[in-house]
Design a protein around this motif. Structure first.
Motif, PDB file in Angstrom:
ATOM      1  N   TYR A  94       7.349  -9.092   0.339  1.00  9.78           N
ATOM      2  CA  TYR A  94       8.395  -8.380  -0.403  1.00  9.78           C
ATOM      3  C   TYR A  94       9.540  -8.132   0.573  1.00  9.78           C
ATOM      4  O   TYR A  94       9.354  -7.504   1.618  1.00  9.78           O
ATOM      5  CB  TYR A  94       7.846  -7.081  -1.003  1.00  9.78           C
ATOM      6  CG  TYR A  94       6.830  -7.365  -2.080  1.00  9.78           C
ATOM      7  CD1 TYR A  94       7.216  -7.545  -3.402  1.00  9.78           C
ATOM      8  CD2 TYR A  94       5.475  -7.513  -1.769  1.00  9.78           C
ATOM      9  CE1 TYR A  94       6.286  -7.856  -4.391  1.00  9.78           C
ATOM     10  CE2 TYR A  94       4.538  -7.820  -2.747  1.00  9.78           C
ATOM     11  CZ  TYR A  94       4.954  -7.990  -4.056  1.00  9.78           C
ATOM     12  OH  TYR A  94       4.036  -8.312  -5.027  1.00  9.78           O
TER      13      TYR A  94
ATOM     14  N   GLU B 110      10.352 -11.226  -4.122  1.00 10.56           N
ATOM     15  CA  GLU B 110       8.919 -11.441  -3.943  1.00 10.56           C
ATOM     16  C   GLU B 110       8.730 -12.913  -3.569  1.00 10.56           C
ATOM     17  O   GLU B 110       9.237 -13.802  -4.267  1.00 10.56           O
ATOM     18  CB  GLU B 110       8.166 -11.121  -5.228  1.00 10.56           C
ATOM     19  CG  GLU B 110       6.656 -11.320  -5.143  1.00 10.56           C
ATOM     20  CD  GLU B 110       5.999 -11.051  -6.493  1.00 10.56           C
ATOM     21  OE1 GLU B 110       5.307 -10.030  -6.627  1.00 10.56           O
ATOM     22  OE2 GLU B 110       6.220 -11.872  -7.421  1.00 10.56           O
TER      23      GLU B 110
ATOM     24  N   ILE C 154       5.000   0.220  -3.257  1.00 10.01           N
ATOM     25  CA  ILE C 154       3.966  -0.796  -3.473  1.00 10.01           C
ATOM     26  C   ILE C 154       2.600  -0.141  -3.309  1.00 10.01           C
ATOM     27  O   ILE C 154       2.269   0.378  -2.239  1.00 10.01           O
ATOM     28  CB  ILE C 154       4.099  -1.960  -2.478  1.00 10.01           C
ATOM     29  CG1 ILE C 154       5.495  -2.578  -2.542  1.00 10.01           C
ATOM     30  CG2 ILE C 154       3.044  -3.026  -2.773  1.00 10.01           C
ATOM     31  CD1 ILE C 154       5.712  -3.709  -1.551  1.00 10.01           C
ATOM     32  N   THR C 155       1.818  -0.145  -4.375  1.00 11.75           N
ATOM     33  CA  THR C 155       0.443   0.327  -4.326  1.00 11.75           C
ATOM     34  C   THR C 155      -0.485  -0.894  -4.328  1.00 11.75           C
ATOM     35  O   THR C 155      -0.030  -2.034  -4.364  1.00 11.75           O
ATOM     36  CB  THR C 155       0.122   1.239  -5.518  1.00 11.75           C
ATOM     37  OG1 THR C 155      -0.014   0.435  -6.711  1.00 11.75           O
ATOM     38  CG2 THR C 155       1.228   2.282  -5.733  1.00 11.75           C
TER      39      THR C 155
ATOM     40  N   THR D 129       1.668  -8.256   2.139  1.00 12.47           N
ATOM     41  CA  THR D 129       0.402  -7.748   1.602  1.00 12.47           C
ATOM     42  C   THR D 129      -0.730  -8.679   2.016  1.00 12.47           C
ATOM     43  O   THR D 129      -0.544  -9.903   2.076  1.00 12.47           O
ATOM     44  CB  THR D 129       0.461  -7.663   0.062  1.00 12.47           C
ATOM     45  OG1 THR D 129       0.664  -8.977  -0.469  1.00 12.47           O
ATOM     46  CG2 THR D 129       1.583  -6.754  -0.393  1.00 12.47           C
TER      47      THR D 129
ATOM     48  N   ILE E 184      11.439   0.379  -3.241  1.00  8.18           N
ATOM     49  CA  ILE E 184      10.189  -0.127  -3.801  1.00  8.18           C
ATOM     50  C   ILE E 184       9.011   0.685  -3.295  1.00  8.18           C
ATOM     51  O   ILE E 184       8.929   1.002  -2.105  1.00  8.18           O
ATOM     52  CB  ILE E 184       9.993  -1.624  -3.471  1.00  8.18           C
ATOM     53  CG1 ILE E 184       8.718  -2.186  -4.134  1.00  8.18           C
ATOM     54  CG2 ILE E 184       9.984  -1.869  -1.967  1.00  8.18           C
ATOM     55  CD1 ILE E 184       8.610  -3.701  -4.072  1.00  8.18           C
TER      56      ILE E 184
ATOM     57  N   TYR F 269       3.715  -2.406  -8.305  1.00  5.44           N
ATOM     58  CA  TYR F 269       4.928  -2.035  -7.574  1.00  5.44           C
ATOM     59  C   TYR F 269       5.925  -1.404  -8.537  1.00  5.44           C
ATOM     60  O   TYR F 269       5.936  -1.666  -9.743  1.00  5.44           O
ATOM     61  CB  TYR F 269       5.544  -3.228  -6.835  1.00  5.44           C
ATOM     62  CG  TYR F 269       6.041  -4.372  -7.700  1.00  5.44           C
ATOM     63  CD1 TYR F 269       7.205  -4.257  -8.476  1.00  5.44           C
ATOM     64  CD2 TYR F 269       5.376  -5.590  -7.721  1.00  5.44           C
ATOM     65  CE1 TYR F 269       7.663  -5.297  -9.250  1.00  5.44           C
ATOM     66  CE2 TYR F 269       5.832  -6.654  -8.493  1.00  5.44           C
ATOM     67  CZ  TYR F 269       6.981  -6.492  -9.258  1.00  5.44           C
ATOM     68  OH  TYR F 269       7.428  -7.530 -10.039  1.00  5.44           O
ATOM     69  N   TYR F 270       6.764  -0.560  -7.962  1.00  2.86           N
ATOM     70  CA  TYR F 270       7.787   0.177  -8.706  1.00  2.86           C
ATOM     71  C   TYR F 270       9.102  -0.016  -7.955  1.00  2.86           C
ATOM     72  O   TYR F 270       9.193   0.295  -6.773  1.00  2.86           O
ATOM     73  CB  TYR F 270       7.447   1.666  -8.791  1.00  2.86           C
ATOM     74  CG  TYR F 270       6.048   1.933  -9.295  1.00  2.86           C
ATOM     75  CD1 TYR F 270       5.808   2.215 -10.632  1.00  2.86           C
ATOM     76  CD2 TYR F 270       4.960   1.899  -8.424  1.00  2.86           C
ATOM     77  CE1 TYR F 270       4.522   2.459 -11.099  1.00  2.86           C
ATOM     78  CE2 TYR F 270       3.665   2.137  -8.883  1.00  2.86           C
ATOM     79  CZ  TYR F 270       3.452   2.413 -10.213  1.00  2.86           C
ATOM     80  OH  TYR F 270       2.180   2.636 -10.669  1.00  2.86           O
TER      81      TYR F 270
ATOM     82  N   THR G 211       1.344  -5.951  -8.099  1.00  2.00           N
ATOM     83  CA  THR G 211       1.389  -6.320  -6.687  1.00  2.00           C
ATOM     84  C   THR G 211       0.549  -7.562  -6.446  1.00  2.00           C
ATOM     85  O   THR G 211      -0.589  -7.663  -6.912  1.00  2.00           O
ATOM     86  CB  THR G 211       0.853  -5.174  -5.812  1.00  2.00           C
ATOM     87  OG1 THR G 211       1.599  -3.982  -6.083  1.00  2.00           O
ATOM     88  CG2 THR G 211       0.969  -5.518  -4.340  1.00  2.00           C
TER      89      THR G 211
END
Length: 255
Positions: free
Chosen positions: A196, A133, A116-117, A254, A114, A121-122, A190
């Motif tokens: 996560y 999540e 995460i920006t 986060t 993963i 998320y990718y 996100t």
């Protein structure tokens, strides 16, 4: 957005080698902070599973160092992430398979990764390691690529039957042991003040989703030490309940 991270792994009560591999990086980029995390659960005789999982970790680590900085100089595109990650999986599938052939063994690995920006998320998934999540509820973001999950989806088996079926660990594909690999890719928004969780199958066989949610609620995960403590407690509980596999988990919070 900021991030807290923590992780732990255990060889378990039976195996002599830990074939799980895990890496979590908090990244400072021109687009702000990001996290890249990857968990691989290797399989193969002796140390071969460990070799397979570590090789895939290293391949994605090279991507983080060599490709991600260029992507961050403009808006990251879903299709570019998909193309680059699918290429890594294709190349590593052939590389691990060739290495195993030279060694005279069959080896492979799952992968759950993963990025995460601050806004998106990718996720990439092959096999049965998972990414969850956790916020007001727990949401499994990946789909297990197993025989029993396929049968549940087809209506041939209940979820309760799948939990005790002897084929629950039989994978439909993995990197290094399949002729071709078709990774699952999941992209989403996100969420702030969320957890996560990446984990190998050994981490969640003996724990229910409700127990995982209770242990890793964002309200509890206020610093990295608490996060590590909660992971370790969950690992020990798995062992007390009879889990025989390697047990690994990584957390990203986060805020």
């Amino acid at each position: 957005m900021n991030f807290l991270v923590s992780a732990n792994t255990d060889v378990g009560t039976v195996k002599t080698t830990n074939q799980d591999s895990l890496d979590i990086k908090v990244l400072n980029t021109v687009q702000g902070k990001m996290v890249f995390a990857i968990l691989c659960d290797g399989m193969g005789g002796l140390a071969n599973g460990e070799v397979a999982s570590a090789a895939l970790i290293h391949a994605f680590d090279r991507w983080v160092k060599e490709e991600l900085p260029a992507l961050c100089r403009q808006e990251i595109q879903d299709n570019v992430i998909r193309e680059q990650w699918e290429k890594i999986i294709e190349n590593m599938n052939q590389s691990i398979k060739a290495y195993g052939g030279r060694q005279g063994v069959k080896m492979g690995t799952t992968v759950a990764a993963i990025l995460i920006t601050e806004h998106r998320y990718y996720i990439l998934n092959v096999g049965d390691s998972r990414i969850y999540e956790i916020k007001e509820s727990i949401n499994q973001l990946t789909t297990d690529q197993t025989v029993v999950e396929r049968e549940v989806a087809r209506g041939n088996m209940t979820r309760e039957e799948a939990k005790v079926d002897t084929r629950r660990n039989v994978l439909l594909q993995c990197v290094g042991a399949s002729d071709a690999v078709y990774p699952e890719l999941v992209f989403g928004e996100t969420k702030k003040d969320s957890i996560y969780l990446l984990c190998s199958d050994g981490f969640r066989h003996e724990l229910s989703s409700e127990e995982i949610f209770g242990a890793f609620s964002p309200q509890v995960m206020t610093d990295s030490n608490i996060m590590f403590q909660k992971i370790t407690e969950a690992i020990e509980e798995n062992k007390r309940r009879g889990e025989r596999d390697n047990i690994t988990a990584g957390l990203i919070r986060t805020f």
